[in-house]
Design an enzyme around this catalytic site. Structure first.
Site, mmCIF file in Angstrom:
data_model
loop_
_atom_site.group_PDB
_atom_site.id
_atom_site.type_symbol
_atom_site.label_atom_id
_atom_site.label_comp_id
_atom_site.label_asym_id
_atom_site.label_seq_id
_atom_site.Cartn_x
_atom_site.Cartn_y
_atom_site.Cartn_z
ATOM 1 N N LYS A 1 -27.244 -3.448 -36.914
ATOM 2 C CA LYS A 1 -26.591 -2.454 -36.651
ATOM 3 C C LYS A 1 -27.417 -0.958 -37.099
ATOM 4 O O LYS A 1 -28.090 -1.223 -38.022
ATOM 5 C CB LYS A 1 -25.169 -2.332 -37.411
ATOM 6 N N SER B 1 -16.389 -0.032 -37.487
ATOM 7 C CA SER B 1 -17.703 0.724 -36.652
ATOM 8 C C SER B 1 -18.754 -0.289 -36.245
ATOM 9 O O SER B 1 -19.766 0.358 -35.447
ATOM 10 C CB SER B 1 -18.449 1.472 -37.577
ATOM 11 N N SER C 1 -15.305 -2.844 -40.690
ATOM 12 C CA SER C 1 -16.187 -2.630 -39.833
ATOM 13 C C SER C 1 -16.996 -3.808 -39.211
ATOM 14 O O SER C 1 -17.623 -3.659 -37.983
ATOM 15 C CB SER C 1 -17.158 -1.655 -40.122
#
Lengths: 490, 485
Positions: free
Chosen positions: A84, A159, A183
């Site tokens: 990420k 996210s 997330s």
């Protein structure tokens, strides 16, 4: 034979070990698949094919050398991985999904990344994220939205939407994500993959670009509880660079040898089955709980009475911390600097241009919550209620070993579905926030589909540092079901 | 208007750079602010790069505990770091990590000595924080810009806050000097004000002498020397007194001292006061100083200046001025006590006399530090004089040669034949030959010009090339002169 890109981590490592496939072949296969399908999904912000191929080649050579010498191999040698884009990877652009870090290349690796590099992984690229991990749909990225592989008109959640989509689309066998308010778990649920949010302090936050420091945790998304646990265990542990990381030994794997769930007490909190929850979501979760029961678990109805306060508490504490964490983006040392007339003008223009609307909204919320005259009523009060939420879990874990609950009220919604309504978006997090506020671990895994063939996930939450119990339960569940093996047709 | 109508209440906030090797929250070296090239002692942590985290420097905590103990403070078992939020280009993270609600040390006091006697100044708190970087403002052909140097960013600071218990400049200076002395004594800080290792801010208000309530206070920053502090406080006292005498009101302001103009200038008024939005630093767990740690730090504390002063004055009978010259540098004290240990029979006063006069003079002239001198050799010299092996003035010469060559005093005395003549028969013949050679002067003396005795004494000493024991010469000369009467 399964396509090699559909391998689990376990299968990939076996294939590498037996020589069925080389790291270079595996990496090439992923890069080719990404090249073909990425335009439809946009899971990555930055791809690093050259570094990945070089890394894979080096891993293959190393494997040959070590084998020849009869030496032990690093446990993940040659395994491709997606990261990420809020985790620092040395000399690779790390944007946090923000314009303000468009050209930022960190001079160091996040500890979590470094540990996995030490274990032999090959980084394929940096996955898309809501800007500074603020969002639940990956729509708040300055680099475009990521599409859900199950239905490209829908969001992947957020996210860590890029990482979840990448795993679901077989762009990588596993990916790193981060979880501040859900997330990892919510996108795992939306994309039908397995994801862990570890206990706060279990995995070093060094090199995780901070959003809400007291809530942030580094997690993993993968195709099975077993895969996720393998990678999680290699990241876990005390880090002298993170004063909030804890010196606790890493447990033996919970998945290994787990055959049933006899003796496991599973709490089902009534506050998580509220009006407004999509009926199919509740149905799939209740069915999954029955599967756990069938494997020998004892199901207990429990109460976590302060659950409904998690949302307001989170949206005071996280923005307050974010308002300070994001103050460093001022145009002085790195990142975007706009043309200006003096220093204050530089701050205002750089930040005005560099941050997106959701980030600005949370900075303002947080700044307000900390202001003189409001601190006690907002931030101070939120901290007090946070301790009550934590106490709810402590109380519950006196009588149960894990808590089973839905992850999000609905399955993946349409891109733009929440329009300009930030509150509707915040409600997406209502079931995931309590674990972050309490600092307890949460494991998300797929438990079926709704009528539109969109994945539904369930989370198990456990006592601090008892990730092992969560992995064990999910593994037994995955032995009994095959939802985690379903892949989207793209 | 009478001068004594108003009384000042003055408190000091002192920022002290702790003498650690590395910074407060990272492992960067603390470097000299003047000689180190800009931005050479920096890392991702002290630059505030995305993703980095602070880790507390234990050594800084220990130095702060020492300072807290020396200031008679309570040491908090649990203290908490907080973020102080504001934007400035020299502040890399956009917040300073400091301590706010729960400081490491609190509720202490320091005793100061003034012409009015000893006085207790309360210390409200002492807390740890990190320093900022430094800006240099440039102007090249009308184009202005600023350079940022982050070498100093993250250097550990201790902020020591007193209560407004001081009322005169004398008290402020006594407090400041004593504080600097204590911190240097403990090795907590170099206390080097020119390099900014110790930075003072004063808060000052005035009130009618019969009024209980404190007046409106101003803060004066940028007091970079004791002299600046003295001038700024006197200036503000005068200004406020004039304002109040006129029936005016003092405005709550932050002022800076302008060395160039010898006056205070307004930096900020009350309306512009910052809201720093303090909140607990989530990246650092509470700082816990448990009892074993505290005891270990306590055990490592040296005898403090106050105890030394009492001992030197009481047991040794040293005078106050000499004592202050000793305790102002810990090295002096160490040297002095090494001397005492090496020569327990010597009177401490004799050692101090030699040390503070001849030895210090030589060190000053030659720009040497006292730790370059071997105390064992030094006391051998003092003993040689004390025992009459050489006389005082020969002693001064031997001292210099000893310091320059490193030879032992006895070797020098031996090599140069400087042994004092204490042999009575030799001195008796020396005296009589001088008296015979100067009959006129002897006559004048006998006629009543008694000062000539000194002249005759000088003649004898010259004959003896300074080696004669002056006491023996004096007695013998007097005996022979008396016999002629």
């Amino acid at each position: 034979m399964t396509e090699i890109t559909a391998f689990t981590v376990k299968e990939a490592l076996q294939a590498l070990e037996t020589g069925q496939v080389s790291s270079l072949e595996l990496t090439k296969a992923y890069l080719e698949r990404i090249q073909r399908l990425e335009p439809a999904l946009h899971a990555f912000i930055t791809l690093t094919p050259d570094a990945a191929l070089a890394g894979a080649k080096a891993a293959d050579e190393r494997r040959a050398q070590l084998k020849k010498a009869g030496a032990a191999l690093p446990p993940l040698l040659g395994l491709p991985l997606a990261v990420k884009d809020v985790l620092c990877v040395k000399d690779v652009r790390t944007t946090c999904g923000s314009k303000i870090l468009e050209n930022f290349k960190p001079p160091f690796n996040a500890t979590s990344v470094q540990k996995l590099l030490n274990a032999g992984v090959v980084v394929l690229g940096k996955t898309n994220t809501d800007e500074f991990a603020m969002g639940s749909s990956t729509e708040n990225s300055a680099y475009g939205v990521t599409h859900n592989p199950w239905d490209t008109e829908r969001v992947p959640g957020g996210s860590s939407g890029g990482s979840a989509a990448a795993v679901a689309a077989c762009f990588a066998p596993a990916a790193l994500g981060t979880d501040t308010g859900g997330s990892v778990r919510q996108p795992a649920s939306f994309c039908g993959v397995t994801g862990i949010k570890p206990t706060y302090g279990r995995v070093s936050r060094y090199g995780l670009i901070a959003y809400g420091s007291s809530l942030d945790s580094v997690g993993v998304l993968g195709r099975s509880a077993e895969d996720v646990e393998t990678i999680f265990r290699l990241m876990a542990g005390f880090d002298p660079r993170d004063a909030t990381s804890l010196d606790r030994p890493v447990d033996e794997p919970g998945c290994a040898g787990a055959a049933d769930l006899k003796g496991l007490r599973v709490g089902v909190p009534k506050e998580y089955f509220i009006e407004g929850i999509q009926p199919e979501v509740e149905a799939r979760v209740r069915e999954a709980i029955q599967v756990l029961a069938a494997q020998g678990a004892q199901i207990v109805e429990i109460s976590l009475p302060h659950t409904s306060y998690a949302l307001p508490v989170y949206y005071l504490i996280a923005p307050a911390e974010a308002s300070a964490n994001l103050a460093r983006y001022d145009g002085v040392r790195f990142g975007l600097r706009e043309e200006n007339n003096g220093v204050i003008d530089m701050f205002m223009k750089s930040r005005g241009k560099g941050f997106g609307p959701e980030v600005k909204r949370r900075i303002m919320l947080g700044t307000y919550a900390l202001s003189a005259g409001y601190y006690d009523a907002y931030y101070g009060q939120a901290q007090k209620v946070r301790t009550l939420i934590k106490a709810d879990f402590e109380e519950a874990f006196k009588s149960v070993d894990v808590v089973a609950a839905p992850i999000a009220p609905t399955t993946a919604f349409k891109i733009g579905g929440h329009g300009d309504d930030p509150l509707a978006m915040y409600l997406e997090d209502v079931f995931t926030l309590p674990a972050n506020l309490a600092g307890v671990p949460g494991l998300a895994f797929p438990v079926g589909f709704d009528a539109q063939k969109l994945p539904v996930g369930m989370q198990l939450m456990g006592r601090p540092f008892e990730e092992r119990t969560l992995f064990r339960a999910a593994h037994v569940y995955q032995q009994a079901t095959d939802f985690h093996k379903q892949t989207p047709a793209i | 208007m009478a001068n004594n109508q108003y009384k000042a209440d003055i408190g000091l906030e002192v920022h002290v750079e702790l003498a650690t090797r590395s910074k407060m929250f990272c492992s960067c070296a603390v470097v000299d602010p003047i000689s180190a090239p800009p931005n050479t002692a920096v890392c991702p942590v002290c630059c505030g790069m995305p993703g980095v985290l602070p880790v507390i420097n234990r050594n800084a905590v220990e130095l702060a505990i020492k300072a807290g103990l020396a200031l008679n403070c309570q040491i908090a078992e649990t203290s908490i770091f907080a973020r102080k939020n504001y934007f400035y280009p020299d502040l890399p993270k956009g917040y300073q990590i400091s301590q706010y609600e729960y400081p490491l040390a609190y509720d202490g006091f320091m005793l100061i000595r003034t012409s009015q006697g000893e006085k207790r100044i309360r210390v409200r708190r002492a807390h740890l924080e990190e320093d900022t970087g430094k800006l240099t403002h440039m102007n090249e052909n009308g184009e202005t810009y600023s350079l940022v140097n982050l070498n100093r960013a993250g250097v550990p600071l201790l902020e020591i806050v007193s209560e407004p218990d001081m009322h005169t400049v004398e008290e402020v200076l006594a407090y400041s000097h004593e504080l600097r002395l204590l911190l240097r004594w403990l090795g907590v800080s170099s206390g080097d004000m020119e390099k900014g290792s110790m930075r003072f801010e004063a808060n000052l208000s005035m009130r009618p002498v019969d009024c209980e309530e404190l007046g409106t206070r101003v803060e004066v920053k940028n007091l970079n020397s004791f002299r600046a502090m003295e001038l700024a406080i006197l200036y503000q006292m005068k200004m406020q007194e004039e304002t109040l005498s006129r029936g005016g009101k003092v405005e709550q302001q932050t002022l800076g001292w302008s060395e160039a103009n010898n006056k205070t200038v307004v930096q900020r008024s009350k309306e512009d006061a910052n809201d720093y939005r303090y909140f607990p630093e989530p990246d650092l767990p509470p700082l816990v100083v448990d009892s074993p740690w505290l005891q270990a730090v306590k055990a490592s504390m040296p005898e403090m200046p106050a105890a030394k002063r009492a001992r030197y004055a009481g047991e040794m009978g040293l005078n106050g001025e000499d004592i202050e010259r000793l305790v102002e540098e810990k090295e002096n004290v160490r040297f002095f006590e090494d001397c005492l240990a090496a020569a327990p029979a010597l009177n401490p006063k004799t050692i101090v006399n030699w040390m503070l006069t001849d030895l210090f003079a030589w060190l000053n002239i030659n720009g040497k530090a006292i730790d370059t001198v071997d105390p064992k050799l030094f006391v051998q010299l003092v003993e040689a004089v004390d025992e009459g092996v050489i006389n005082q003035s020969t002693g001064k010469e031997v001292l210099v040669e000893m310091l320059e060559s490193g030879k032992t005093p006895s070797a020098i005395i031996e090599a140069k034949g400087l042994h004092q003549i204490s042999d009575n028969s030799l001195i008796t013949s020396l005296v009589s030959s001088v008296l015979q050679a100067n009959p006129k002067e002897v006559q004048s003396y006998l006629a009543g010009k008694e000062t000539l005795a000194n002249w005759l004494f000088g003649q004898v000493m010259r004959e003896a090339q300074g080696k004669a024991n002056p006491q023996v010469v004096k007695t013998e000369l007097q005996r022979q002169l008396d016999a002629m009467k």
